[in-house]
Design a protein around this motif. Structure first.
Motif, PDB file in Angstrom:
ATOM      1  N   CYS A   5      -6.270   6.441  -3.320  1.00 40.38           N
ATOM      2  CA  CYS A   5      -6.616   5.576  -2.708  1.00 40.38           C
ATOM      3  C   CYS A   5      -4.938   5.743  -2.558  1.00 40.38           C
ATOM      4  N   ARG A  41      -1.481  -7.405  -7.713  1.00 42.83           N
ATOM      5  CA  ARG A  41      -0.720  -6.298  -8.029  1.00 42.83           C
ATOM      6  C   ARG A  41      -0.197  -6.762 -10.073  1.00 42.83           C
ATOM      7  N   TRP A  85      -7.782   5.084  -8.845  1.00 38.76           N
ATOM      8  CA  TRP A  85      -8.619   3.313  -9.092  1.00 38.76           C
ATOM      9  C   TRP A  85      -9.699   3.714  -9.982  1.00 38.76           C
ATOM     10  N   CYS A 122      -3.434   4.458   0.227  1.00 46.20           N
ATOM     11  CA  CYS A 122      -2.174   3.505   1.705  1.00 46.20           C
ATOM     12  C   CYS A 122      -0.895   2.988   1.028  1.00 46.20           C
ATOM     13  N   CYS A 128       0.052   0.915  -2.036  1.00 46.74           N
ATOM     14  CA  CYS A 128      -0.339   1.405  -3.620  1.00 46.74           C
ATOM     15  C   CYS A 128       1.173   2.572  -3.429  1.00 46.74           C
TER      16      CYS A 128
HETATM   17 ZN   LIG Z   1      -4.443   1.145  -1.662  1.00 47.77          ZN
END
Ligand SMILES: [Zn+2]
Ligand SMILES: [Zn+2]
Length: 133
Positions: free
Chosen positions: A24, A65, A40, A26, A29
């Protein structure tokens, strides 16, 4: 399969098969981990056993998280729309090589220098100083 944080205060054990293994990219993250992307995998919440205290941070609406409160290792991700699933950071597994990442997500946010990773020089351990320069 089992895994742990850097300091070992938090450990986990899987009683089922991981699935949805993804890199990921993003922004959340990236910032939560301090790394350019996070790998992940997903596990059924009922098939995950924690040992030690995991602390949680709400990083966006409906997202929790989890991390080790002692060493800060990023451990888990949970979205309220999927309460029976939990994502864990693949790199915290004792043997991450048992998993095979399937894809990249949030590639709109992928850093240009991540795209270049396969092109860079490689050093088996520490970078050797170039003393002739
Ligand atoms: Zn992410
Ligand atoms: Zn820890």
């Amino acid at each position: 399969m089992q895994g742990r944080c850097l300091c070992g205060a938090v450990r986990y054990r899987l009683r089922g098969e991981p699935y949805h293994v993804t890199h990921c990219h993003c922004l959340s993250c990236r910032l939560a981990s301090g790394a350019p992307f996070v790998t992940w995998f997903t596990i059924r919440a009922l098939e995950l056993e924690w040992r030690g205290e995991v602390r949680h941070y709400q990083s966006s609406m409906g997202v929790q998280r989890g991390f080790c409160p002692r060493c800060g290792t990023t451990l888990s991700y949970r979205h309220e729309s999927a309460p029976d699933e939990i994502d864990l950071t693949a790199a915290t597994l004792e043997n991450p090589s048992l998993l095979t990442p399937e894809d990249h997500t949030w590639v709109d946010n992928m850093l240009d220098w991540v795209r270049m990773l396969p092109l860079l020089p490689r050093h088996r351990r520490h970078r050797q100083l170039n003393r002739s320069a």
